[in-house]
Design a protein around this motif. Structure first.
Motif, PDB file in Angstrom:
ATOM      1  N   ALA A 108       1.004  -1.366   0.073  1.00  0.00           N
ATOM      2  CA  ALA A 108      -0.052  -0.090  -0.005  1.00  0.00           C
ATOM      3  C   ALA A 108       0.875   1.431   0.046  1.00  0.00           C
ATOM      4  CB  ALA A 108      -0.928   0.157   1.291  1.00  0.00           C
ATOM      5  N   LEU A 109       1.962   1.206   0.914  1.00  0.00           N
ATOM      6  CA  LEU A 109       2.691   2.458   0.932  1.00  0.00           C
ATOM      7  C   LEU A 109       3.561   2.515  -0.438  1.00  0.00           C
ATOM      8  CD1 LEU A 109       4.400   2.304   4.345  1.00  0.00           C
ATOM      9  CD2 LEU A 109       2.910   4.084   3.376  1.00  0.00           C
ATOM     10  N   ASP A 110       3.808   1.569  -1.209  1.00  0.00           N
ATOM     11  CA  ASP A 110       4.636   1.641  -2.585  1.00  0.00           C
ATOM     12  C   ASP A 110       3.464   2.292  -3.486  1.00  0.00           C
ATOM     13  OD1 ASP A 110       7.104   0.727  -1.990  1.00  0.00           O
ATOM     14  OD2 ASP A 110       6.558  -1.222  -2.602  1.00  0.00           O
ATOM     15  N   ALA A 111       2.327   1.857  -3.595  1.00  0.00           N
ATOM     16  CA  ALA A 111       1.413   2.440  -4.239  1.00  0.00           C
ATOM     17  C   ALA A 111       1.249   3.963  -3.965  1.00  0.00           C
ATOM     18  CB  ALA A 111       0.288   1.720  -4.384  1.00  0.00           C
ATOM     19  N   LEU A 112       0.921   4.245  -2.523  1.00  0.00           N
ATOM     20  CA  LEU A 112       0.645   5.483  -2.318  1.00  0.00           C
ATOM     21  C   LEU A 112       1.956   6.613  -2.560  1.00  0.00           C
ATOM     22  CD1 LEU A 112      -1.210   7.636  -0.724  1.00  0.00           C
ATOM     23  CD2 LEU A 112      -0.004   6.635   1.389  1.00  0.00           C
ATOM     24  N   ILE A 113       2.910   6.035  -2.508  1.00  0.00           N
ATOM     25  CA  ILE A 113       4.172   7.070  -2.499  1.00  0.00           C
ATOM     26  C   ILE A 113       4.267   7.124  -3.934  1.00  0.00           C
ATOM     27  CG2 ILE A 113       6.643   7.290  -2.301  1.00  0.00           C
ATOM     28  CD1 ILE A 113       6.079   5.959   0.754  1.00  0.00           C
ATOM     29  N   THR A 114       4.250   6.127  -4.709  1.00  0.00           N
ATOM     30  CA  THR A 114       4.336   6.369  -6.235  1.00  0.00           C
ATOM     31  C   THR A 114       3.556   7.221  -6.793  1.00  0.00           C
ATOM     32  OG1 THR A 114       5.343   4.178  -6.413  1.00  0.00           O
ATOM     33  CG2 THR A 114       4.437   4.968  -8.437  1.00  0.00           C
ATOM     34  N   ASP A 115       2.333   7.362  -6.321  1.00  0.00           N
ATOM     35  CA  ASP A 115       1.080   8.042  -6.730  1.00  0.00           C
ATOM     36  C   ASP A 115       1.503   9.420  -6.257  1.00  0.00           C
ATOM     37  OD1 ASP A 115      -1.461   8.624  -7.992  1.00  0.00           O
ATOM     38  OD2 ASP A 115      -1.987   9.149  -6.040  1.00  0.00           O
ATOM     39  N   LEU A 116       1.917   9.677  -4.863  1.00  0.00           N
ATOM     40  CA  LEU A 116       2.203  10.984  -4.477  1.00  0.00           C
ATOM     41  C   LEU A 116       3.417  11.656  -5.392  1.00  0.00           C
ATOM     42  CD1 LEU A 116       2.020  13.412  -2.493  1.00  0.00           C
ATOM     43  CD2 LEU A 116       3.436  11.819  -0.967  1.00  0.00           C
ATOM     44  N   ASP A 117       4.299  10.796  -5.537  1.00  0.00           N
ATOM     45  CA  ASP A 117       5.407  11.214  -6.655  1.00  0.00           C
ATOM     46  C   ASP A 117       4.955  11.693  -7.904  1.00  0.00           C
ATOM     47  OD1 ASP A 117       7.583  11.030  -4.747  1.00  0.00           O
ATOM     48  OD2 ASP A 117       8.341   8.958  -5.311  1.00  0.00           O
ATOM     49  N   ARG A 144       3.768  16.278 -11.433  1.00  0.00           N
ATOM     50  CA  ARG A 144       2.884  17.066 -12.269  1.00  0.00           C
ATOM     51  C   ARG A 144       2.673  18.441 -11.467  1.00  0.00           C
ATOM     52  NH1 ARG A 144      -0.266  12.242 -12.107  1.00  0.00           N
ATOM     53  NH2 ARG A 144      -1.374  12.975 -10.359  1.00  0.00           N
ATOM     54  N   LEU A 145       2.827  18.631 -10.439  1.00  0.00           N
ATOM     55  CA  LEU A 145       2.828  19.876  -9.719  1.00  0.00           C
ATOM     56  C   LEU A 145       4.026  20.750  -9.848  1.00  0.00           C
ATOM     57  CD1 LEU A 145       1.328  21.940  -7.782  1.00  0.00           C
ATOM     58  CD2 LEU A 145       2.448  20.873  -5.931  1.00  0.00           C
ATOM     59  N   ASP A 146       4.916  20.166 -10.055  1.00  0.00           N
ATOM     60  CA  ASP A 146       6.401  20.668 -10.240  1.00  0.00           C
ATOM     61  C   ASP A 146       6.355  21.394 -11.925  1.00  0.00           C
ATOM     62  OD1 ASP A 146       7.360  20.176  -8.070  1.00  0.00           O
ATOM     63  OD2 ASP A 146       8.595  18.396  -8.537  1.00  0.00           O
ATOM     64  N   ARG A 147       5.868  20.367 -12.673  1.00  0.00           N
ATOM     65  CA  ARG A 147       5.545  20.850 -14.189  1.00  0.00           C
ATOM     66  C   ARG A 147       4.598  22.256 -14.101  1.00  0.00           C
ATOM     67  NH1 ARG A 147       5.685  15.178 -15.100  1.00  0.00           N
ATOM     68  NH2 ARG A 147       3.688  15.197 -15.488  1.00  0.00           N
ATOM     69  N   ALA A 148       3.552  22.002 -13.590  1.00  0.00           N
ATOM     70  CA  ALA A 148       2.706  23.130 -13.564  1.00  0.00           C
ATOM     71  C   ALA A 148       3.265  24.600 -12.846  1.00  0.00           C
ATOM     72  CB  ALA A 148       1.347  22.699 -12.889  1.00  0.00           C
ATOM     73  N   ARG A 149       4.208  24.352 -11.779  1.00  0.00           N
ATOM     74  CA  ARG A 149       4.629  25.322 -11.355  1.00  0.00           C
ATOM     75  C   ARG A 149       5.746  25.824 -12.390  1.00  0.00           C
ATOM     76  NH1 ARG A 149       5.914  22.958  -5.314  1.00  0.00           N
ATOM     77  NH2 ARG A 149       3.816  23.789  -4.425  1.00  0.00           N
ATOM     78  N   ALA A 150       6.772  25.010 -12.999  1.00  0.00           N
ATOM     79  CA  ALA A 150       7.373  25.594 -13.957  1.00  0.00           C
ATOM     80  C   ALA A 150       6.898  26.321 -15.080  1.00  0.00           C
ATOM     81  CB  ALA A 150       8.273  24.539 -14.626  1.00  0.00           C
ATOM     82  N   ARG A 151       5.330  25.713 -15.755  1.00  0.00           N
ATOM     83  CA  ARG A 151       4.789  26.460 -16.544  1.00  0.00           C
ATOM     84  C   ARG A 151       4.219  27.786 -16.165  1.00  0.00           C
ATOM     85  NH1 ARG A 151       2.718  21.187 -17.674  1.00  0.00           N
ATOM     86  NH2 ARG A 151       0.827  21.663 -16.221  1.00  0.00           N
ATOM     87  N   ALA A 152       3.858  27.707 -14.773  1.00  0.00           N
ATOM     88  CA  ALA A 152       3.617  29.163 -14.389  1.00  0.00           C
ATOM     89  C   ALA A 152       4.708  30.203 -14.186  1.00  0.00           C
ATOM     90  CB  ALA A 152       2.808  28.881 -12.903  1.00  0.00           C
ATOM     91  N   ASP A 153       5.769  29.693 -13.788  1.00  0.00           N
ATOM     92  CA  ASP A 153       6.957  30.447 -13.751  1.00  0.00           C
ATOM     93  C   ASP A 153       7.520  31.150 -15.213  1.00  0.00           C
ATOM     94  OD1 ASP A 153       7.273  30.123 -11.251  1.00  0.00           O
ATOM     95  OD2 ASP A 153       8.811  28.366 -11.229  1.00  0.00           O
ATOM     96  N   ARG A 154       7.240  30.200 -16.178  1.00  0.00           N
ATOM     97  CA  ARG A 154       7.597  30.723 -17.461  1.00  0.00           C
ATOM     98  C   ARG A 154       6.474  31.743 -18.017  1.00  0.00           C
ATOM     99  NH1 ARG A 154       8.538  25.317 -18.355  1.00  0.00           N
ATOM    100  NH2 ARG A 154       6.564  24.760 -19.393  1.00  0.00           N
ATOM    101  N   VAL A 155       5.186  31.450 -17.625  1.00  0.00           N
ATOM    102  CA  VAL A 155       4.135  32.498 -18.005  1.00  0.00           C
ATOM    103  C   VAL A 155       4.304  33.711 -17.268  1.00  0.00           C
ATOM    104  CG1 VAL A 155       1.697  32.908 -17.769  1.00  0.00           C
ATOM    105  CG2 VAL A 155       2.456  30.757 -18.724  1.00  0.00           C
TER     106      VAL A 155
END
Length: 308
Positions: free
Chosen positions: A247-256, A261-272
């Motif tokens: 369960a932890l493997d699945a949860l942490i993988t999903d969290l990663d 995705r959040l890091d990519r969204a932040r990078a796009r927001a920084d570029r904009v």
């Protein structure tokens, strides 16, 4: 899928409850990713915090908790268990802050009085470790639990020499104040002392993803001991995992994946935001140029009017 390096950059300290945005710092011996930058906890402290949480159903309504050779990271964890009494003991070879000076071979405690005993990295210092193990068994209450940790080499017997000089101890046992390096026969020693044990390691209990996430050591071994004899099947690295580890493997993988995705969204927001700032700067320059041009046009018309 995230790489190990990416996992290591996203870590959580179970001792102080802090999300560490960068990798843990090196340990006392220089090993990488060992020390929490906030509370200075090491891998064994963070695994102990998780073990205490998993043992919570067995750690209710505690009367007496005993810690042998305490640390400033572990003491607050044990305080949070809410025991009616907590006692810390040490032999007094260093300046450790304890409630009483005592040898683990002669504990100043009544028979069957301790509900939880934590003894980490002590027995390898003790010449008569079997006497110490018998003392631990003596003071444990009928439902008491002891959490023990020692350095161990798997696949060989215990190597010990209580009379070895310091330099030989350093060479054979890794430290000048160690008198042995435990091997596979440690379970027999504990059993002979009256302790039934099970070995647990972070990967078997929690899964590989959690080991990286919490900054643990995959090869760390902790013995969970109770009254009795014999050793239950070990939960060791490389062995079958638990439902919790899956369960932890699945949860942490999903969290990663979510964090990525959040890091990519932040990078796009920084570029904009950078593009917006650049456009604003261009607009400001254009306005200034227009203002200069307008002032220049007014002056030209005034000069012409004067010459008429």
């Amino acid at each position: 899928m995230s790489t190990t390096r990416e996992h290591a950059s996203r870590t959580y300290c179970t001792v102080c409850g802090t999300m560490v945005s960068r990798r843990f710092r090196p340990g006392p011996d220089g090993r990488p990713d060992a020390t929490c930058p906030r509370c200075r906890s090491l891998e064994r402290h963070r695994f102990l915090a998780l073990l205490l949480g998993m043992l919570a159903p067995d750690l209710r309504d505690l009367d007496l908790v005993v810690e042998i050779a305490p640390s400033r990271q572990t003491t607050p964890m044990l305080d949070r268990l809410g025991a009616r009494r907590r006692i810390s003991l040490d032999a007094g070879y260093d300046s450790r802050d304890v409630d009483a000076l005592a040898s683990v071979c002669r504990l100043p405690l009544r028979d069957a009085s301790v509900d939880l005993l934590v003894c980490y990295h002590v027995l390898e210092h003790v010449p008569d470790d079997c006497a110490a193990m018998r003392e631990i068994a003596r003071v444990l209450s009928p439902d008491g639990i002891a959490l023990l940790e020692v350095p161990i080499r798997v696949g060989v017997g215990t190597d010990e020499d209580v009379d070895a000089p310091e330099e030989e101890r350093l060479r054979r046992f890794g430290q000048r104040d160690h008198v042995r390096w435990y091997g596979d026969d440690i379970d027999d020693r504990l059993s002979a002392a009256g302790l039934a044990t099970v070995r647990v390691t972070p990967p078997a209990l929690l899964g590989d993803a959690a080991v990286r996430w919490f900054g643990l050591m995959a090869g760390e071994v902790v013995w969970i001991a109770r009254h009795g004899s014999g050793a239950a099947p070990a939960m060791l690295a490389g062995g079958p995992g638990t439902g919790l580890s899956v369960a932890l493997d699945a949860l942490i993988t999903d969290l990663d994946h979510t964090r990525e995705r959040l890091d990519r969204a932040r990078a796009r927001a920084d570029r904009v935001a950078a593009q917006r700032d650049a456009l604003r700067a261009r607009l400001d320059r254009t306005r200034e140029e227009l203002a200069v041009a307008r002032r220049g046009g007014v002056l030209t018309r005034l000069r012409r009017a004067v010459h008429l």
